[in-house]
Motif scaffolding. Structure first.
Motif, PDB file in Angstrom:
ATOM      1  N   ASN A   1      -9.784  -6.703   5.915  1.00  0.00           N
ATOM      2  CA  ASN A   1      -8.366  -6.487   5.687  1.00  0.00           C
ATOM      3  C   ASN A   1      -8.121  -5.051   5.248  1.00  0.00           C
ATOM      4  O   ASN A   1      -8.892  -4.495   4.483  1.00  0.00           O
ATOM      5  CB  ASN A   1      -7.850  -7.425   4.606  1.00  0.00           C
ATOM      6  CG  ASN A   1      -7.866  -8.868   5.050  1.00  0.00           C
ATOM      7  OD1 ASN A   1      -7.689  -9.167   6.217  1.00  0.00           O
ATOM      8  ND2 ASN A   1      -8.079  -9.768   4.119  1.00  0.00           N
ATOM      9  N   LEU A   2      -7.050  -4.487   5.705  1.00  0.00           N
ATOM     10  CA  LEU A   2      -6.646  -3.147   5.307  1.00  0.00           C
ATOM     11  C   LEU A   2      -5.466  -3.263   4.356  1.00  0.00           C
ATOM     12  O   LEU A   2      -4.432  -3.842   4.706  1.00  0.00           O
ATOM     13  CB  LEU A   2      -6.256  -2.317   6.530  1.00  0.00           C
ATOM     14  CG  LEU A   2      -5.759  -0.909   6.252  1.00  0.00           C
ATOM     15  CD1 LEU A   2      -6.852  -0.082   5.584  1.00  0.00           C
ATOM     16  CD2 LEU A   2      -5.309  -0.251   7.534  1.00  0.00           C
ATOM     17  N   HIS A   3      -5.642  -2.739   3.150  1.00  0.00           N
ATOM     18  CA  HIS A   3      -4.583  -2.780   2.140  1.00  0.00           C
ATOM     19  C   HIS A   3      -4.173  -1.355   1.813  1.00  0.00           C
ATOM     20  O   HIS A   3      -5.004  -0.553   1.392  1.00  0.00           O
ATOM     21  CB  HIS A   3      -5.079  -3.470   0.866  1.00  0.00           C
ATOM     22  CG  HIS A   3      -5.618  -4.845   1.106  1.00  0.00           C
ATOM     23  ND1 HIS A   3      -4.826  -5.896   1.489  1.00  0.00           N
ATOM     24  CD2 HIS A   3      -6.874  -5.330   1.040  1.00  0.00           C
ATOM     25  CE1 HIS A   3      -5.575  -6.972   1.622  1.00  0.00           C
ATOM     26  NE2 HIS A   3      -6.824  -6.655   1.356  1.00  0.00           N
ATOM     27  N   ILE A   4      -2.903  -1.046   2.012  1.00  0.00           N
ATOM     28  CA  ILE A   4      -2.372   0.277   1.711  1.00  0.00           C
ATOM     29  C   ILE A   4      -1.407   0.152   0.547  1.00  0.00           C
ATOM     30  O   ILE A   4      -0.483  -0.665   0.579  1.00  0.00           O
ATOM     31  CB  ILE A   4      -1.645   0.891   2.913  1.00  0.00           C
ATOM     32  CG1 ILE A   4      -2.613   1.045   4.095  1.00  0.00           C
ATOM     33  CG2 ILE A   4      -1.025   2.237   2.540  1.00  0.00           C
ATOM     34  CD1 ILE A   4      -1.957   1.507   5.376  1.00  0.00           C
ATOM     35  N   VAL A   5      -1.630   0.979  -0.482  1.00  0.00           N
ATOM     36  CA  VAL A   5      -0.729   1.038  -1.625  1.00  0.00           C
ATOM     37  C   VAL A   5      -0.130   2.437  -1.643  1.00  0.00           C
ATOM     38  O   VAL A   5      -0.847   3.434  -1.687  1.00  0.00           O
ATOM     39  CB  VAL A   5      -1.458   0.736  -2.953  1.00  0.00           C
ATOM     40  CG1 VAL A   5      -0.496   0.891  -4.128  1.00  0.00           C
ATOM     41  CG2 VAL A   5      -2.058  -0.653  -2.930  1.00  0.00           C
ATOM     42  N   ASP A   6       1.179   2.501  -1.590  1.00  0.00           N
ATOM     43  CA  ASP A   6       1.922   3.757  -1.596  1.00  0.00           C
ATOM     44  C   ASP A   6       2.372   4.022  -3.029  1.00  0.00           C
ATOM     45  O   ASP A   6       3.113   3.227  -3.597  1.00  0.00           O
ATOM     46  CB  ASP A   6       3.129   3.624  -0.663  1.00  0.00           C
ATOM     47  CG  ASP A   6       3.854   4.918  -0.401  1.00  0.00           C
ATOM     48  OD1 ASP A   6       3.849   5.798  -1.277  1.00  0.00           O
ATOM     49  OD2 ASP A   6       4.436   5.034   0.695  1.00  0.00           O
ATOM     50  N   VAL A   7       1.905   5.116  -3.631  1.00  0.00           N
ATOM     51  CA  VAL A   7       2.224   5.394  -5.032  1.00  0.00           C
ATOM     52  C   VAL A   7       3.330   6.433  -5.189  1.00  0.00           C
ATOM     53  O   VAL A   7       3.520   6.990  -6.262  1.00  0.00           O
ATOM     54  CB  VAL A   7       0.963   5.801  -5.834  1.00  0.00           C
ATOM     55  CG1 VAL A   7       0.001   4.639  -5.935  1.00  0.00           C
ATOM     56  CG2 VAL A   7       0.286   7.023  -5.241  1.00  0.00           C
ATOM     57  N   ARG A   8       4.088   6.669  -4.126  1.00  0.00           N
ATOM     58  CA  ARG A   8       5.227   7.583  -4.201  1.00  0.00           C
ATOM     59  C   ARG A   8       6.427   6.864  -4.827  1.00  0.00           C
ATOM     60  O   ARG A   8       6.358   5.690  -5.150  1.00  0.00           O
ATOM     61  CB  ARG A   8       5.590   8.090  -2.805  1.00  0.00           C
ATOM     62  CG  ARG A   8       4.460   8.865  -2.147  1.00  0.00           C
ATOM     63  CD  ARG A   8       4.777   9.249  -0.716  1.00  0.00           C
ATOM     64  NE  ARG A   8       5.086   8.052   0.063  1.00  0.00           N
ATOM     65  CZ  ARG A   8       5.901   8.049   1.124  1.00  0.00           C
ATOM     66  NH1 ARG A   8       6.479   9.160   1.538  1.00  0.00           N
ATOM     67  NH2 ARG A   8       6.131   6.933   1.786  1.00  0.00           N
ATOM     68  N   GLU A   9       7.517   7.585  -4.958  1.00  0.00           N
ATOM     69  CA  GLU A   9       8.743   6.999  -5.493  1.00  0.00           C
ATOM     70  C   GLU A   9       9.524   6.296  -4.382  1.00  0.00           C
ATOM     71  O   GLU A   9       9.304   6.549  -3.192  1.00  0.00           O
ATOM     72  CB  GLU A   9       9.612   8.083  -6.145  1.00  0.00           C
ATOM     73  CG  GLU A   9       8.971   8.720  -7.360  1.00  0.00           C
ATOM     74  CD  GLU A   9       8.685   7.734  -8.482  1.00  0.00           C
ATOM     75  OE1 GLU A   9       9.524   6.851  -8.741  1.00  0.00           O
ATOM     76  OE2 GLU A   9       7.604   7.837  -9.090  1.00  0.00           O
ATOM     77  N   GLN A  10      10.443   5.437  -4.774  1.00  0.00           N
ATOM     78  CA  GLN A  10      11.219   4.648  -3.813  1.00  0.00           C
ATOM     79  C   GLN A  10      11.915   5.538  -2.780  1.00  0.00           C
ATOM     80  O   GLN A  10      11.890   5.243  -1.589  1.00  0.00           O
ATOM     81  CB  GLN A  10      12.254   3.784  -4.544  1.00  0.00           C
ATOM     82  CG  GLN A  10      13.088   2.914  -3.622  1.00  0.00           C
ATOM     83  CD  GLN A  10      12.303   1.770  -3.015  1.00  0.00           C
ATOM     84  OE1 GLN A  10      11.687   1.001  -3.720  1.00  0.00           O
ATOM     85  NE2 GLN A  10      12.321   1.660  -1.690  1.00  0.00           N
ATOM     86  N   TRP A  11      12.534   6.633  -3.219  1.00  0.00           N
ATOM     87  CA  TRP A  11      13.273   7.484  -2.280  1.00  0.00           C
ATOM     88  C   TRP A  11      12.349   8.117  -1.239  1.00  0.00           C
ATOM     89  O   TRP A  11      12.735   8.289  -0.085  1.00  0.00           O
ATOM     90  CB  TRP A  11      14.087   8.552  -3.011  1.00  0.00           C
ATOM     91  CG  TRP A  11      13.275   9.578  -3.753  1.00  0.00           C
ATOM     92  CD1 TRP A  11      12.848   9.524  -5.042  1.00  0.00           C
ATOM     93  CD2 TRP A  11      12.780  10.802  -3.219  1.00  0.00           C
ATOM     94  NE1 TRP A  11      12.113  10.645  -5.341  1.00  0.00           N
ATOM     95  CE2 TRP A  11      12.070  11.453  -4.250  1.00  0.00           C
ATOM     96  CE3 TRP A  11      12.876  11.428  -1.970  1.00  0.00           C
ATOM     97  CZ2 TRP A  11      11.449  12.690  -4.069  1.00  0.00           C
ATOM     98  CZ3 TRP A  11      12.264  12.670  -1.803  1.00  0.00           C
ATOM     99  CH2 TRP A  11      11.563  13.283  -2.840  1.00  0.00           C
ATOM    100  N   GLU A  12      11.113   8.411  -1.624  1.00  0.00           N
ATOM    101  CA  GLU A  12      10.145   8.951  -0.665  1.00  0.00           C
ATOM    102  C   GLU A  12       9.732   7.878   0.342  1.00  0.00           C
ATOM    103  O   GLU A  12       9.619   8.139   1.537  1.00  0.00           O
ATOM    104  CB  GLU A  12       8.898   9.461  -1.397  1.00  0.00           C
ATOM    105  CG  GLU A  12       9.166  10.647  -2.294  1.00  0.00           C
ATOM    106  CD  GLU A  12       7.976  10.978  -3.159  1.00  0.00           C
ATOM    107  OE1 GLU A  12       7.378  12.045  -2.919  1.00  0.00           O
ATOM    108  OE2 GLU A  12       7.647  10.168  -4.057  1.00  0.00           O
ATOM    109  N   PHE A  13       9.527   6.688  -0.159  1.00  0.00           N
ATOM    110  CA  PHE A  13       9.172   5.543   0.673  1.00  0.00           C
ATOM    111  C   PHE A  13      10.293   5.243   1.660  1.00  0.00           C
ATOM    112  O   PHE A  13      10.036   4.938   2.824  1.00  0.00           O
ATOM    113  CB  PHE A  13       8.899   4.341  -0.229  1.00  0.00           C
ATOM    114  CG  PHE A  13       8.416   3.112   0.478  1.00  0.00           C
ATOM    115  CD1 PHE A  13       7.068   2.954   0.782  1.00  0.00           C
ATOM    116  CD2 PHE A  13       9.289   2.099   0.812  1.00  0.00           C
ATOM    117  CE1 PHE A  13       6.608   1.804   1.416  1.00  0.00           C
ATOM    118  CE2 PHE A  13       8.844   0.949   1.444  1.00  0.00           C
ATOM    119  CZ  PHE A  13       7.499   0.803   1.747  1.00  0.00           C
TER     120      PHE A  13
END
Length: 71
Positions: A1-13
């Protein structure tokens, strides 16, 4: 399984994302339960330039996550 966690802010996402799980870096310590099931699986940490994801990677390693990569 590939799990990606984005640690940017909501507006960047909102502007652009890789369809990972959004957990801003400042919220990561309080949201570990959301990724606890992935503790023994590969997790890719993502941000804009690598600084925040590098800090997130190091933090997760201190919490017992062994297979964490910085994208």
């Amino acid at each position: 399984n590939l799990h990606i966690v984005d640690v940017r802010e909501q507006w960047e996402f909102d502007e652009a994302n890789l369809n990972g799980l959004l957990i801003p870096l400042g919220e990561l310590p309080n949201r570990l339960s959301e990724i606890e099931a992935w503790k023994n699986e590969e997790i890719i940490i993502h941000c804009k330039s690598g600084g925040r994801s590098g800090r997130a990677k190091e933090f997760l390693k201190t919490q017992g996550f062994e297979n964490v990569r910085n994208l």
